[in-house]
Design a protein around this motif. Structure first.
Motif, PDB file in Angstrom:
ATOM      1  N   SER A 150      -5.146   0.641   1.730  1.00 43.55           N
ATOM      2  CA  SER A 150      -5.019   2.088   1.901  1.00 43.55           C
ATOM      3  C   SER A 150      -4.331   2.490   3.197  1.00 43.55           C
ATOM      4  O   SER A 150      -4.106   3.681   3.433  1.00 43.55           O
ATOM      5  N   LYS A 151      -3.952   1.505   4.039  1.00 45.38           N
ATOM      6  CA  LYS A 151      -3.399   1.880   5.343  1.00 45.38           C
ATOM      7  C   LYS A 151      -2.177   1.080   5.773  1.00 45.38           C
ATOM      8  O   LYS A 151      -1.553   1.404   6.785  1.00 45.38           O
ATOM      9  N   GLU A 152      -1.797   0.052   5.029  1.00 47.76           N
ATOM     10  CA  GLU A 152      -0.642  -0.754   5.416  1.00 47.76           C
ATOM     11  C   GLU A 152       0.346  -0.866   4.250  1.00 47.76           C
ATOM     12  O   GLU A 152      -0.049  -1.037   3.115  1.00 47.76           O
TER      13      GLU A 152
END
Length: 282
Positions: A150-152
């Protein structure tokens, strides 16, 4: 006016349907030409076994490249991991690639024989036990969906999934459903994701192809190089006939063992590796 807008919208929909058919779900260009092995002339076969061939190319400046072609009708790909953390099933203790080989070789038998081990999925090098960045699904275990999803590299996460019984494999965009319905899954990155893309580094890539032209992607192809750019790795796989590919962990994690011999050595300990077995009871 309404009719005109309808015609425009219809053209747009047809365009995107055509684009999807050409590009495919993985985001990589899908070439519909023959998928027989089309290796470049300077690769040579250094090893053959049931369902398995290993190719090598070496340049004058000691650049090493290996391509491992696995026909899963006659060979199988298996996950190897360190021990799971007792307090957190999403974290795995790390081992060296040599330890993976030695431990797996102890359970070798006449029906299936361990031939190759390569490094696998992305992980945090700072921790032990460590988390897995983009997901992992191993038969008999709960899926690990990945701490970085969800973040990279949003929109650039891919998965390799395969079934050793049906001999079918896929590379596709990351979806939670894949982890729920597939036996084996390992997360990675699209070949266009920038992992120091233009630098010459160790790289590990994987691709799938339909080598016998029966409509099923039964062949998994691994690229292992000790000094290469992303474009070099992906282009090499295309030369071999691969239709869809993705990056596995590279850099200091890239390692390759063939019959106990380290072809590309890594000093890094890893939570996950992939073993390739020849099936000899067919």
């Amino acid at each position: 006016m309404v009719s005109h807008l309808y015609r425009i919208s219809t053209i747009i929909v047809k365009y995107f349907l055509l684009l999807y058919a050409v590009v495919g779900e993985s985001g990589n260009y899908q070439d519909n030409s023959t998928t027989a092995i089309r290796m470049t002339p300077d690769f040579t076969v250094i090893y053959k076994s049931s369902g398995l061939k290993v190719y090598k190319r070496k340049t004058l400046d000691n650049k090493l490249e290996f391509v491992t072609v696995v026909n899963t009708n006659k060979a199988k790909v298996k996950h190897l991991t360190g021990n799971l953390s007792k307090s957190n099933h999403n974290k795995i203790y790390k081992k060296s690639l040599t330890e993976f080989w030695q431990d797996e070789k102890k359970i070798d038998d006449n029906a299936q024989q361990l031939k190759v081990i390569t490094n696998g999925t992305y992980f945090s090098t700072k921790n032990n036990p460590t988390g897995v960045a983009f997901g992992l699904k191993i038969p008999g275990r709960r899926p690990i969906y990945g701490y970085g999803v969800s973040k990279e590299y949003i929109g650039q996460i891919r998965t390799l999934s395969w079934n050793n019984k049906t001999a079918v494999s896929f590379i596709q965009t990351y979806m939670v459903q894949t982890f729920r319905i597939s036996q084996n899954v390992v997360g990675g990155l699209d070949i266009t994701a920038n992992k120091s893309a233009r630098e010459y580094l160790p790289r590990t890539f994987v691709g799938v192809m339909d080598q016998d032209n029966d409509g099923l992607t039964e062949t998994i192809v691994f690229y292992s190089g000790n000094y290469t750019r992303q474009i070099d790795a992906s282009t090499t796989l295309k030369h071999f006939g691969v239709k869809s590919s993705m990056m596995l962990d590279g850099g200091g994690s890239t390692g390759l063992i063939l019959e106990g011999q380290s072809l590309i050595h890594t000093n890094r300990t890893l939570p996950h590796a992939l073993a390739i077995y020849s099936i000899t009871n067919q």
